[in-house]
Write a protein that holds these residues in place. Structure first.
Motif, PDB file in Angstrom:
ATOM      1  N   UNK A 132       0.833  -1.203   0.000  1.00 39.32           N
ATOM      2  CA  UNK A 132       0.000   0.000   0.000  1.00 39.32           C
ATOM      3  C   UNK A 132       0.869   1.255   0.000  1.00 39.32           C
ATOM      4  N   UNK A 133       1.858   1.278   0.892  1.00 38.96           N
ATOM      5  CA  UNK A 133       2.721   2.456   0.997  1.00 38.96           C
ATOM      6  C   UNK A 133       3.513   2.687  -0.282  1.00 38.96           C
ATOM      7  N   UNK A 134       3.994   1.626  -0.892  1.00 38.22           N
ATOM      8  CA  UNK A 134       4.765   1.739  -2.129  1.00 38.22           C
ATOM      9  C   UNK A 134       3.906   2.285  -3.270  1.00 38.22           C
ATOM     10  N   UNK A 135       2.636   1.910  -3.298  1.00 41.62           N
ATOM     11  CA  UNK A 135       1.736   2.364  -4.358  1.00 41.62           C
ATOM     12  C   UNK A 135       1.210   3.781  -4.108  1.00 41.62           C
ATOM     13  N   UNK A 136       1.477   4.336  -2.936  1.00 43.56           N
ATOM     14  CA  UNK A 136       0.936   5.642  -2.565  1.00 43.56           C
ATOM     15  C   UNK A 136       1.971   6.735  -2.790  1.00 43.56           C
ATOM     16  N   UNK A 137       1.499   7.906  -3.139  1.00 43.70           N
ATOM     17  CA  UNK A 137       2.413   9.037  -3.284  1.00 43.70           C
ATOM     18  C   UNK A 137       2.736   9.670  -1.944  1.00 43.70           C
ATOM     19  N   UNK A 138       1.840   9.521  -0.960  1.00 42.66           N
ATOM     20  CA  UNK A 138       2.096  10.043   0.373  1.00 42.66           C
ATOM     21  C   UNK A 138       1.305   9.215   1.384  1.00 42.66           C
ATOM     22  N   UNK A 139       1.885   9.047   2.582  1.00 38.83           N
ATOM     23  CA  UNK A 139       1.213   8.351   3.675  1.00 38.83           C
ATOM     24  C   UNK A 139       0.947   9.369   4.781  1.00 38.83           C
ATOM     25  N   UNK A 140      -0.315   9.469   5.207  1.00 36.15           N
ATOM     26  CA  UNK A 140      -0.697  10.387   6.279  1.00 36.15           C
ATOM     27  C   UNK A 140      -1.095   9.551   7.490  1.00 36.15           C
ATOM     28  N   UNK A 141      -0.254   9.537   8.517  1.00 36.33           N
ATOM     29  CA  UNK A 141      -0.550   8.802   9.749  1.00 36.33           C
ATOM     30  C   UNK A 141      -1.366   9.680  10.680  1.00 36.33           C
ATOM     31  N   UNK A 142      -2.244   9.070  11.461  1.00 37.17           N
ATOM     32  CA  UNK A 142      -3.095   9.888  12.333  1.00 37.17           C
ATOM     33  C   UNK A 142      -2.532  10.074  13.740  1.00 37.17           C
ATOM     34  N   UNK A 143      -1.249   9.760  13.930  1.00 39.36           N
ATOM     35  CA  UNK A 143      -0.557  10.115  15.165  1.00 39.36           C
ATOM     36  C   UNK A 143       0.944  10.082  14.922  1.00 39.36           C
ATOM     37  N   UNK A 144       1.672  10.844  15.727  1.00 32.10           N
ATOM     38  CA  UNK A 144       3.125  10.917  15.565  1.00 32.10           C
ATOM     39  C   UNK A 144       3.794   9.589  15.872  1.00 32.10           C
ATOM     40  N   UNK A 145       3.315   8.902  16.907  1.00 32.41           N
ATOM     41  CA  UNK A 145       3.933   7.619  17.253  1.00 32.41           C
ATOM     42  C   UNK A 145       3.663   6.576  16.173  1.00 32.41           C
ATOM     43  N   UNK A 146       2.502   6.655  15.521  1.00 36.56           N
ATOM     44  CA  UNK A 146       2.198   5.729  14.430  1.00 36.56           C
ATOM     45  C   UNK A 146       3.110   5.988  13.240  1.00 36.56           C
TER      46      UNK A 146
END
Length: 380
Positions: A132-146
């Motif tokens: 999923x991450x490789x196919x995405x242009x950006x990853x938005x996590x919903x917390x800093x620790x995540x």
């Protein structure tokens, strides 16, 4: 195009966001497994709703059919951006969108499922996250620790994952979740339990799953009861996974699933979430908005949801002694308990207002989309 797996996720987590995008001038399509009940109300607000069957758990043949349908839908709609969350929807949408050359592909990372898995399941889910991450242009996590954990696990590079503001997928409606809001009465069985037992009320809301750390909560309550402390535990949610064991001598009540959690949050003295993994726990924000502080573990996601000593307390994951000590301290100081609750609501209202969270997402989406479209134009 905004894609999630289940209708309940679309309704609770994404409906406000897609309506906000529509009001901001975007042409928006929301996709989930069955949106028939939302199609008309969303259409009235300028959002198209498309149902696309998806299975939450691995199902190779059905997943292949869903992938083909996803690709067909994207090919017809020709979106400039696809935003996706939840594992199965993200896997299907990210692959289809990348193959079809969608300029902007945003993965909303709300948790790492394999963090507490073992063996083959861990390898499988880790592989899915990396795809999923490789196919995405950006990853938005919903917390800093995540975000930090995603980089640590090698899901994606630290420069490929970001956090907007202080996190959260959709914030909390502080008017709906408010100590002043009119709410239904709690059910008769719960009312009888509270009338029968005295002491500080320790509450939990969510799936009664081993990952949620219910065992730590029950062990701490049992130890306090043995020491003569008056405690009562109220568990709100349906069972999932291994059965929850109730130690003898502890006043425990299980409500099962409820339609509206606010009446139950309202009788908690403190929310306890000793989860072993989260993204950003929404229930902590909902409790905070009701002026209920939380004791949380220092696990991924949980640690971001509380300001230690200000809006609640953070204790080591699985540490029964530490949890018991904090409960004892709060039980003996109702003034401090009240102050924590007031501070928790203040933070929820100021930092996690839904409009604020959606605005941060829209501003990021707009800047990333402009950049992606410039790249596409330059490459022609």
């Amino acid at each position: 195009m905004v894609v999630v797996t289940a209708e309940v996720t679309a309704r609770l987590f994404m409906r406000g966001y897609v309506e906000f995008l529509s009001r901001s001038g975007y042409e928006v399509m929301l996709v989930a497994d069955d949106l028939s009940a939302l199609r008309e109300p969303l259409f009235e607000r300028g959002v198209r709703a498309m149902s696309l069957p998806m299975s939450r758990d691995p199902a190779p043949l059905r997943d292949l059919v869903s992938l083909i349908r996803m690709a067909s839908l994207i090919a017809r709609a020709r979106p400039d951006a696809v935003v996706y969350a939840t594992p199965k929807a993200s896997l299907l949408a990210s692959i289809a969108a990348r193959v079809l050359g969608v300029p902007l592909r945003v993965y909303e990372l709300w948790g790492i499922r394999f963090e507490t898995a073992r063996g083959a399941a861990r390898a499988l889910y880790r592989g899915i996250e990396r795809v999923i991450a490789t196919c995405s242009t950006v990853v938005v996590a919903n917390s800093a620790s995540l975000a930090a954990r995603a980089a640590e696990f090698g899901i994606t590079g630290a420069d490929h994952v970001i956090v907007l503001g202080e996190g959260s997928s959709h914030g909390v409606d502080s008017k709906h979740f408010s100590p002043l809001a009119e709410v239904p009465e709690i059910d008769e069985a719960t009312a009888a339990f509270l009338a029968e037992h005295e002491g500080i009320t320790l509450g939990f809301v969510g799936r009664l799953h081993p990952d949620k750390g219910i065992d730590t909560l029950m062990a701490a309550a049992s130890r306090l009861a043995e020491q003569g402390e008056d405690v009562r535990v109220l568990l709100v949610g349906g069972a999932e996974g291994a059965a929850v064991e109730f130690p003898p001598g502890v006043a425990v009540h299980l409500t099962g699933e409820v339609m509206d959690v606010r009446p139950y949050l309202g009788v908690f003295d403190v929310l306890v979430l000793m989860s072993r993994r989260e993204g950003f726990p929404n229930v902590v924000l909902e409790a905070a908005s009701m002026e209920v502080p939380a004791i949380v573990s220092d696990a991924t996601g949980c640690v971001d949801s509380v300001i230690d000593g200000v809006t609640g307390y953070v204790v080591p994951t699985g540490d029964v002694d530490a949890l018991g000590s904090v409960i004892t301290e709060l039980a003996g100081d109702p003034v401090a308990l009240r102050a924590l609750g007031v501070a928790a609501r203040r933070r929820a209202v100021k930092t996690f207002d839904p409009e604020h969270v959606w605005r941060l997402s829209e501003e990021h989406l707009r800047s990333q989309l402009e950049r992606a479209l410039r790249r596409r134009t330059a490459s022609r």
